[in-house]
Design an enzyme around this catalytic site. Structure first.
Site, PDB file in Angstrom:
ATOM      1  N   ASN A 430       0.836  -1.192   0.000  1.00 57.21           N
ATOM      2  CA  ASN A 430       0.000   0.000   0.000  1.00 57.21           C
ATOM      3  C   ASN A 430       0.873   1.243   0.000  1.00 57.21           C
ATOM      4  OD1 ASN A 430      -2.787   1.377   0.673  1.00 57.21           O
ATOM      5  ND2 ASN A 430      -1.333   2.244   2.117  1.00 57.21           N
ATOM      6  N   GLU A 431       0.739   2.059  -1.032  1.00 56.26           N
ATOM      7  CA  GLU A 431       1.344   3.396  -1.107  1.00 56.26           C
ATOM      8  C   GLU A 431       2.841   3.410  -0.817  1.00 56.26           C
ATOM      9  OE1 GLU A 431      -0.788   6.375   1.040  1.00 56.26           O
ATOM     10  OE2 GLU A 431      -2.578   6.191  -0.200  1.00 56.26           O
ATOM     11  N   ASN A 479      -5.248   4.388  -4.962  1.00 54.87           N
ATOM     12  CA  ASN A 479      -5.768   5.200  -3.860  1.00 54.87           C
ATOM     13  C   ASN A 479      -5.929   6.627  -4.381  1.00 54.87           C
ATOM     14  OD1 ASN A 479      -5.504   2.939  -2.297  1.00 54.87           O
ATOM     15  ND2 ASN A 479      -3.832   3.705  -1.025  1.00 54.87           N
ATOM     16  N   TYR A 485      -8.333  15.964  -1.082  1.00 51.38           N
ATOM     17  CA  TYR A 485      -6.998  16.542  -0.973  1.00 51.38           C
ATOM     18  C   TYR A 485      -6.719  17.440  -2.174  1.00 51.38           C
ATOM     19  CZ  TYR A 485      -6.196  13.270   2.847  1.00 51.38           C
ATOM     20  OH  TYR A 485      -6.283  12.574   4.032  1.00 51.38           O
ATOM     21  N   TRP A 564     -12.927   4.402   1.359  1.00 56.79           N
ATOM     22  CA  TRP A 564     -12.087   4.586   2.544  1.00 56.79           C
ATOM     23  C   TRP A 564     -12.798   5.568   3.460  1.00 56.79           C
ATOM     24  CZ3 TRP A 564      -7.988   1.858   4.031  1.00 56.79           C
ATOM     25  CH2 TRP A 564      -7.288   2.303   5.149  1.00 56.79           C
ATOM     26  N   LYS A 585     -12.883   9.575   8.013  1.00 57.04           N
ATOM     27  CA  LYS A 585     -13.407   9.310   6.672  1.00 57.04           C
ATOM     28  C   LYS A 585     -14.439   8.179   6.662  1.00 57.04           C
ATOM     29  CE  LYS A 585      -9.304  10.871   4.140  1.00 57.04           C
ATOM     30  NZ  LYS A 585      -8.384  11.048   5.268  1.00 57.04           N
TER      31      LYS A 585
END
Length: 694
Positions: A430-431, A479, A485, A564, A585
């Site tokens: 992940n990321e 994602n 953002y 998410w 969130k």
């Protein structure tokens, strides 16, 4: 086209269910001569203390599951207690246990665990989210008391995955512990704490299901001998297949893998939420007619595939995946959740219409996967190979120790959860970022390992970076937080379409998308907030999901999308929203008491049960007389009235949204929305005060 087609708080009160389980387990152990395998829960009578504490007593009494970070991790300070906690307990071992094998099994403790028995070190486990097991047989004092000491350390370490992450690294024995008693020769619990049974589906269709049963047999005697293994398959209580095979155990290998195939004709398939049917497979081990051991495992027969243009298919039929992501913590208890907590979460998910879940960002408890099986929720399970998530450090250190630990955790996840039909995807990272130590070749190594362990499922990843790492796993997902953002929701559509056009062979999904919201923050205008501010108005989250779902639902090439997050969760470094230490969130609040408006938006789209819901009911006072009102409904039409007068009748759009323009009178107003579906009338209403500015 890629496809798998086998074509705390301390729990001071024990619930009635737990008391019954404990009583039955004690009875089972007391009459062990009548049963060959017994499980004795070991969750009570633990004493807990920190290593730095100097006390006359040995600690305070706690009940497992337990974490010491349920309170301080929500303080909004990332320096919550991370260190060593000590759990001690007396264990009475009767003489009648002598001759049996005795193991202690931990469902999960975060993140490095060392076990001591009677002052002597037994072993260590490194990793906070998988189960692990130690054998105690030759180290116990029989007919007397034994002292267990478990030292658990959740401090930051560079050789244990994860290194960082946008979630709390709660410390403690936060899942259940049990003793396991078996015969000398048994179906092994020592293969990475797996069940010792692997049901490998090699071909599945409506006419036939071929399954290879891999059985790991533990032979500590080191003698050549024969055992009989029988496999019996049950549909409910009815036995539908039984076969037996005599196996020769060699004298050289303690853990021995044997494969026994079987075939079911015209099988009843596991068909997600529509029909999550499961068989039960009982594997029995006998010698000279005497039962040595017996293990039961679930079997849900299904085939699935992902098409880069058409999405996810289950049993040959297209299935749009309506997914959410889920962490394992909640208010008051942190990550020391109970089975009742998990069952409540699944109920909330199914009520909303969820049919897919990404269990982030680490392996969850076995009971969670069991619940996904039973609910028919297609599952993405993953290891905790996680990028920064708001922290300054990185998620990858190119050292042998870190690499070995990640591979260990991947093997644990796959072997422990192998038989769960709900799991279709193994998530590898992940990321992650490329800077410094580049994780690219390690991701490739993990991908090869996942396929070697399990050739029947797809690997996937959650990426927020461009580049080669997106082309390693069988399928991938992004994602994206367009509209939260900085950007606007429309940029998501542009990004996805350009990505699909440039890489039409790539199976693309959305692994995360979401926006923060506090139910305590209400505004009657629609203004985008700053994500890191103390103002997270709920109506912006609602708007965000309306716009994002409109984009996602009209792109059939996406194999799945995952909100998410399903629930608010703890993230100690966050200082935003209505309080520190929370990632808000979620579609449901951290305590599970309040469903946010966006929850009902998805319910209208994903759950076919008739419903009408007026959004914005927590805005109890409005300053404007003329207002835009959102109503979510899956009815053919919705009639809205204000103060008893019908305003309009609208047909919901293809995202189950009606947008009404209403005029409020000064003072109190009563708004009612009504609809009918399949002969069932549904309605929603609320009262709002209108106080125009002078």
């Amino acid at each position: 086209m890629y496809m798998y087609s086998p074509n705390t708080p301390n729990h001071n009160k024990i619930s009635l269910n737990r008391r019954l389980i404990l009583l039955l387990s004690l009875i089972c152990v007391a009459t062990f001569s009548m049963a060959q395998r017994s499980i004795l829960p070991l969750n009570d009578n633990w004493l807990f203390r920190f290593s730095h504490e100097v006390q006359k007593e040995s600690g305070r009494k706690v009940m497992l599951p337990h974490t010491w970070n349920a309170v301080d991790a929500l303080s909004g300070k990332p320096d919550y207690k991370r260190g060593i906690g000590n759990y001690s307990r007396t264990l009475n071992v009767p003489l009648s246990w002598k001759g049996k094998r005795i193991f202690i099994r931990f469902e999960g403790a975060n993140s490095v665990t060392n076990l001591f028995l009677n002052g002597k070190h037994i072993g260590e486990h490194r990793g906070g989210y998988g189960a692990f097991i130690f054998e105690l047989t030759d180290k116990l004092t029989y007919g007397g008391q034994n002292q267990l000491l478990v030292r658990v350390n959740n401090a930051e370490q560079l050789d244990v995955m994860p290194l960082v992450g946008d979630f709390n690294f709660y410390g403690g024995i936060y899942r259940e512990v049990a003793l396991l008693l078996t015969d000398s020769i048994c179906i092994s619990p020592l293969d990475y704490a797996s069940p010792g049974i692997y049901l490998r589906q090699t071909k599945v269709n409506a006419q036939q299901a071929d399954v290879q049963t891999d059985v790991i047999i533990d032979n500590p005697t080191h003698n050549k001998q024969a055992v009989d293994v029988s496999i019996e398959v049950f549909a409910g209580t009815k036995s539908v297949l039984k076969q037996q095979k005599t196996l020769a155990l060699d004298a050289q290998t303690m853990l021995q893998r044997h494969t026994i195939p079987f075939t079911l004709h015209r099988p009843h398939l596991w068909n997600a939420t529509e029909d999550p049917f499961m068989y039960k497979v009982k594997v029995s081990l006998r010698q000279g007619g005497r039962l040595l051991d017996e293990v039961e495992q679930p079997l849900g027969l299904r085939s699935f595939q992902v098409n880069p243009s058409r999405g996810f298919f289950l049993n040959g039929r297209h299935l749009p995946l309506h997914g959410v992501c889920k962490h394992q913590d909640r208010a008051v208890v942190g990550n020391a959740i109970t089975r009742e907590n998990t069952a409540e979460d699944v109920k909330l998910m199914r009520e909303m219409g969820v049919n897919a879940v990404r269990l982030a960002h680490y392996p969850h408890a076995a009971y969670t996967y069991e619940q996904m099986d039973r609910a028919g929720i297609v599952t993405w399970a993953e290891i905790p190979f996680v990028g920064p998530g708001g922290y300054a450090d990185k998620g990858f250190v190119d050292s042998k120790a870190f690499r070995d630990n990640g591979k260990q955790q991947l093997i644990e996840l796959i072997r422990q959860q192998f038989n769960h039909p709900s799991i279709c995807f193994w998530g590898l990272f992940n990321e992650l970022k490329y800077e410094g130590d580049n994780p690219l070749d390690y991701i490739q190594e993990l991908n090869r390992l996942a396929h070697a362990e399990d050739s029947t499922r797809l690997t996937t990843c959650a990426s927020n970076q461009m580049g080669q790492m997106n082309f390693i796993t069988d399928v991938m997902a992004w994602n994206r937080y367009d509209g939260w953002y900085g950007s606007t929701p429309s940029t998501l559509a542009t990004f996805l379409d350009e990505m699909h056009a440039k890489h039409p062979q790539l199976c693309i999904g959305i692994s995360e998308y979401g926006a923060g919201a506090s139910v305590n923050h209400q505004q009657d205008s629609l203004q985008q907030p700053k994500p890191n501010s103390w103002w997270h108005p709920e109506n912006w989250q609602t708007f965000y999901h309306i716009r994002n779902w409109d984009i996602l639902s009209h792109r059939p090439y996406l194999w799945g999308s995952f909100v998410w997050n399903m629930f608010d969760f703890g993230a100690a470094h966050r200082t935003e929203g209505d309080r520190p230490g929370i990632n808000d969130k979620g579609l449901v609040t951290y305590d599970r008491r309040i469903k946010k408006d966006a929850y009902y938006f998805y319910k209208a789209n994903w759950n076919p049960e008739a419903m009408v819901y007026i959004a914005g009911k927590r805005i109890t006072k409005r300053e404007k007389a003329n207002n835009e009102l959102w109503v979510f409904s899956n009815c053919k039409s919705v009639v809205l009235s204000v103060n008893g007068k019908q305003q309009a009748s609208l047909t919901p759009n293809d995202n189950s949204l009606c947008t009404f323009h209403v005029t409020l009178q000064p003072g109190l107003n009563r708004i009612v929305a009504k609809g009918t579906k399949d002969g069932k009338q549904v309605s929603d209403e609320y009262e709002v005060m209108c106080e125009p500015k002078l």
